[in-house]
Design a protein around this motif. Structure first.
Motif, mmCIF file in Angstrom:
data_model
loop_
_atom_site.group_PDB
_atom_site.id
_atom_site.type_symbol
_atom_site.label_atom_id
_atom_site.label_comp_id
_atom_site.label_asym_id
_atom_site.label_seq_id
_atom_site.Cartn_x
_atom_site.Cartn_y
_atom_site.Cartn_z
ATOM 1 N N GLN A 256 73.735 79.200 4.755
ATOM 2 C CA GLN A 256 73.917 79.914 6.013
ATOM 3 C C GLN A 256 73.634 78.985 7.176
ATOM 4 O OE1 GLN A 256 71.835 83.610 6.255
ATOM 5 N NE2 GLN A 256 72.225 83.900 8.438
ATOM 6 N N LEU A 257 74.495 79.062 8.185
ATOM 7 C CA LEU A 257 74.295 78.331 9.424
ATOM 8 C C LEU A 257 74.541 79.283 10.584
ATOM 9 C CD1 LEU A 257 75.319 74.795 10.424
ATOM 10 C CD2 LEU A 257 76.129 76.676 11.846
ATOM 11 N N ASP A 258 73.581 79.354 11.536
ATOM 12 C CA ASP A 258 73.704 80.178 12.737
ATOM 13 C C ASP A 258 73.457 79.287 13.945
ATOM 14 O OD1 ASP A 258 74.102 82.766 11.500
ATOM 15 O OD2 ASP A 258 72.020 82.624 10.849
ATOM 16 N N ALA A 259 74.449 79.263 14.860
ATOM 17 C CA ALA A 259 74.336 78.457 16.068
ATOM 18 C C ALA A 259 74.699 79.302 17.271
ATOM 19 C CB ALA A 259 75.246 77.235 15.973
ATOM 20 N N GLU A 260 73.926 79.167 18.348
ATOM 21 C CA GLU A 260 74.163 79.940 19.566
ATOM 22 C C GLU A 260 73.972 79.047 20.777
ATOM 23 O OE1 GLU A 260 71.519 83.218 19.609
ATOM 24 O OE2 GLU A 260 72.446 84.241 17.902
ATOM 25 N N GLY A 261 74.779 79.319 21.824
ATOM 26 C CA GLY A 261 74.657 78.582 23.071
ATOM 27 C C GLY A 261 75.759 78.956 24.035
ATOM 28 N N ASN A 262 75.411 79.159 25.337
ATOM 29 C CA ASN A 262 76.382 79.463 26.383
ATOM 30 C C ASN A 262 77.247 80.681 26.054
ATOM 31 O OD1 ASN A 262 75.501 77.486 28.052
ATOM 32 N ND2 ASN A 262 77.295 76.155 27.825
ATOM 33 N N GLY A 263 76.646 81.711 25.466
ATOM 34 C CA GLY A 263 77.379 82.933 25.192
ATOM 35 C C GLY A 263 78.331 82.847 24.031
ATOM 36 N N ALA A 264 78.336 81.789 23.283
ATOM 37 C CA ALA A 264 79.186 81.637 22.104
ATOM 38 C C ALA A 264 78.293 81.457 20.883
ATOM 39 C CB ALA A 264 80.125 80.455 22.264
ATOM 40 N N SER A 265 78.872 81.692 19.696
ATOM 41 C CA SER A 265 78.075 81.570 18.470
ATOM 42 C C SER A 265 78.953 81.144 17.299
ATOM 43 C CB SER A 265 77.378 82.892 18.135
ATOM 44 O OG SER A 265 78.333 83.880 17.804
ATOM 45 N N ILE A 266 78.288 80.579 16.304
ATOM 46 C CA ILE A 266 78.953 80.166 15.065
ATOM 47 C C ILE A 266 78.084 80.619 13.899
ATOM 48 C CG2 ILE A 266 79.795 78.246 13.688
ATOM 49 C CD1 ILE A 266 80.022 76.632 16.244
ATOM 50 N N ARG A 267 78.702 81.264 12.931
ATOM 51 C CA ARG A 267 78.070 81.538 11.641
ATOM 52 C C ARG A 267 78.958 80.910 10.574
ATOM 53 N NH1 ARG A 267 76.953 87.581 10.521
ATOM 54 N NH2 ARG A 267 75.739 86.601 8.835
ATOM 55 N N ALA A 268 78.343 80.221 9.640
ATOM 56 C CA ALA A 268 79.160 79.491 8.669
ATOM 57 C C ALA A 268 78.456 79.411 7.323
ATOM 58 C CB ALA A 268 79.458 78.086 9.184
ATOM 59 N N THR A 269 79.267 79.209 6.288
ATOM 60 C CA THR A 269 78.787 78.925 4.935
ATOM 61 C C THR A 269 79.770 77.957 4.302
ATOM 62 O OG1 THR A 269 78.131 79.872 2.809
ATOM 63 C CG2 THR A 269 80.007 80.885 3.910
ATOM 64 N N LEU A 270 79.271 77.075 3.453
ATOM 65 C CA LEU A 270 80.130 76.037 2.870
ATOM 66 C C LEU A 270 79.582 75.642 1.508
ATOM 67 C CD1 LEU A 270 82.570 74.124 3.492
ATOM 68 C CD2 LEU A 270 80.876 72.437 4.223
ATOM 69 N N ARG A 271 80.477 75.469 0.560
ATOM 70 C CA ARG A 271 80.097 75.067 -0.805
ATOM 71 C C ARG A 271 81.015 73.940 -1.254
ATOM 72 N NH1 ARG A 271 77.967 77.440 -5.612
ATOM 73 N NH2 ARG A 271 77.427 79.318 -4.475
ATOM 74 N N HIS A 272 80.412 72.932 -1.879
ATOM 75 C CA HIS A 272 81.189 71.831 -2.447
ATOM 76 C C HIS A 272 80.584 71.472 -3.798
ATOM 77 C CE1 HIS A 272 83.643 68.152 -2.540
ATOM 78 N NE2 HIS A 272 82.573 67.605 -3.098
ATOM 79 N N ASP A 273 81.402 71.543 -4.860
ATOM 80 C CA ASP A 273 80.946 71.172 -6.190
ATOM 81 C C ASP A 273 82.156 70.711 -6.991
ATOM 82 O OD1 ASP A 273 82.256 73.513 -6.874
ATOM 83 O OD2 ASP A 273 80.409 74.681 -7.065
#
Length: 612
Positions: free
Chosen positions: A523-540
């Motif tokens: 899980q990744l949560d990023a916020e700033g200047n009224g915008a946001s990003i939520r992400a997930t990533l898998r590599h195998d």
């Protein structure tokens, strides 16, 4: 005078009959192979005084087998004790000596490693196989074995002393006293060896040469039927003063390492009351580690301290190197009868360098996404052996990482806070700080130069077997351009999402897991200047999968990532991202195929080796 002359004549005749015929040998060898004596010739001019050439004495019990050979010997034998099955020599003066001793092994113990370098004793089986079945300790009422008692031993021209896998060859002198009653008692009181340029080998590999000095060993009386390491060393006293040259570390499976060495020790009942060892070795290589020189210092008394120093050390095929590496172990006094692990350890690494970050990542993580970079590092750890703590610093220049067709380049630095390090298990890295400066995405038009980020690992756990890192972090970044760039190119996004790239003062929380050949950004949560990003990533091993939920001006858009491509989901993006995140977390991690380890097979179960 005539009576004395007749008595002497009778002795001469009787002695020559006994010594020159098989009579004496048959009496002693009646219970062969427990004890066996042979000689090429023997004579006696005075009662009990015997001269012999080519004397060979061989004996064994359920625990050990040994052989003593002398080219020439003059001895005084207590003839009156022979009927009581005691071969008692009050003096033994000889020259040209060889001695060999080996322990007998049970079939499961007879592996190639245990048999390598053991002495071959003529007249006994090639392999020191221990007798099967219950131990027969021969009660006193049917005990008929000969005992051997040798006193006042003084020999010159000693050619060889071979005990188990350790062998000493060269010019030596041997003195002392020795007693063995098979299955009952063993006594060495004492035994002294003086060396004049001898060579030492172990498991068939050279260990030291040009060895000079003396070794004095005393073994108080012990019962070999129930012998353990604890009981053996409780019966052992030793004094040693030796100097010579280390021939190398071949006995440890390495190469090189030759240099001068010195040993001085005083041991009583297995405890080293005073001991010093110093070794100055030249270039060496062992298990992937190479060094231009090495030094070993050992001191023991009321406390023990051992320090190993390596200069200009390299490892991982010269990918990683260090100007100096020093490891120290310390603890209480050394008691060989009851060994205890060291209580304290320290490790210092100075002037470390990583010449090729790409090759290092491939070796350690099995990952080819690191494309370039070079680095510097240093470390200091100390504490109990299973709970080491300290700090390490790692910095990389021109570090370049590939992600979804893009490459991120920049300067990186990590200040690691290490706690609870167990060299066999793992460590706690919570509190570690990571910084990135002068970052940019390649091609350059997608991010301006000078991007920066600062992160702290709020929790981090490192495991060695199998290799795995589990971490949670908080970070502040200049903006979100690298983060968005990992998931999609600018040209792939709708125009209203352009503001994502200007999320100044970005605050990030993330949870990640990595191992050899796999990576999971849970899980990744990023916020700033009224915008946001939520992400997930898998590599195998199955490839790369992931999803991102991008929100700008209150409008969300989801990205579905499959391998190297991405697709937009405008309708129900929040539900799509939540479903995708649960799906990826539920998948099992597929890493690289495990390597099958070979188990040691007892030699007794293998086919006999072919002659070389």
């Amino acid at each position: 005078m005539l009576a004395l002359a007749c008595a002497w004549g009778l002795w001469l005749l009787g002695a020559q009959v006994i010594l020159s015929t098989p009579l004496l040998r048959n009496v002693i060898n009646a219970h062969s192979p427990q004890i066996h004596i042979e000689y090429r010739s023997a004579w006696s001019w005075w009662p009990g005084r015997v001269h012999a050439r080519g004397l060979v004495l061989t004996a064994q019990d359920r625990a050990v087998q040994w052989r003593l050979a002398l080219d020439e010997v003059t001895t005084s034998i207590a003839l009156g004790q022979l009927p009581s099955r005691l071969f008692h020599a009050t003096t033994v003066h000889g020259q040209g000596v060889e001695f060999a001793l080996r322990r007998r092994l049970r079939p499961p113990e007879m592996t190639a490693d245990r048999l390598r370098g053991l002495p071959v004793i003529p007249g006994l089986e090639e392999l020191p196989r221990r007798e099967e079945g219950p131990d027969d300790n021969l009660p006193d009422w049917r005990y008929r074995l000969f005992s051997v008692w040798l006193e006042d031993i003084a020999t010159t021209g000693v050619r060889q002393i071979w005990i188990d896998q350790w062998r000493v060859d060269g010019a030596m002198e041997l003195a002392g006293a020795f007693y063995v009653k098979p299955l009952r008692e063993v006594l060495v009181a004492p035994g002294e060896v003086r060396l004049h340029g001898a060579a030492v080998s172990g498991t068939g590999a050279p260990v030291a040469g040009e060895v000079e000095g003396h070794l004095l060993v005393t073994l108080s009386k012990f019962d070999p039927r129930h012998l353990t390491m604890e009981r053996f060393f409780h019966a052992a006293d030793a004094d040693a003063d030796l100097r010579g040259r280390i021939a190398g570390i071949d006995v440890l499976g390495g190469s090189g390492g030759a240099g001068p060495a010195r040993l001085s020790a005083r041991m009583r009942k297995g405890r080293i009351e005073q001991g010093e060892v110093s070794v100055d070795a030249g270039p060496l290589a062992l298990r992937g580690v190479r060094a231009a020189s090495a030094g070993l210092r050992f001191a023991s008394g009321e406390r023990m301290r051992t320090t190993l120093s390596l200069r200009r050390a390299t490892l991982q095929r010269a990918i990683v190197r260090a100007g100096a590496v020093e490891g120290t172990l310390a603890g209480g006094p050394v008691d060989l009868a009851a060994l205890e692990p060291p209580r304290w350890a320290a490790l210092d690494v100075r002037r470390g360098r990583v010449d090729d970050a790409r090759r290092l990542a491939a070796q350690v993580l099995g990952d080819d996404r690191v494309r370039a970079g070079r680095g510097w590092f240093s470390a200091h750890l100390e504490g109990p052996l299973h709970r080491l703590g300290g700090r390490a610093r790692v910095a990389f220049a021109q570090l370049q990482i590939a992600a979804r067709g893009l490459e991120i380049r920049g300067e990186s630095r990590a200040d690691l806070r290490i706690a609870g390090l167990d060299p066999w298990r793992g460590a706690n890295l919570a509190g570690t700080r990571v910084s990135v400066d002068a970052g940019r995405l390649v091609p350059d038009q997608e991010i301006g130069p000078g991007w920066w980020g600062r992160a702290v690992l709020t929790s981090a756990r490192l495991r060695f077997h199998p290799f795995r890192v589990d971490a949670e972090m908080e970070a502040q970044c200049r903006d979100a351009r690298p983060i968005v760039g990992v998931y999609a190119h600018l040209k792939e996004l709708p125009g209203f999402l352009n503001s994502l790239f200007g999320m100044d003062g970005l605050f990030v929380r993330a949870s990640a897991h990595a191992g050899r050949g796999w990576f999971l950004l849970r899980q990744l949560d990023a916020e700033g200047n009224g915008a946001s990003i939520r992400a997930t990533l898998r590599h195998d091993a199955r490839g790369q999968r992931g999803a991102a939920l991008l929100t700008a001006h209150g409008i969300p858009v989801a990205l579905d990532l499959d391998g190297g491509s991405s697709s937009l989901h405008i309708f129900g993006p929040g539900d799509f991202f939540a479903d995708r995140q649960r799906e990826l977390e539920a998948e099992p991690i597929v890493g690289p195929a495990p390597r099958l380890a070979r188990r040691a097979t007892p030699l007794a179960r293998r086919a006999p080796p072919r002659p070389r």
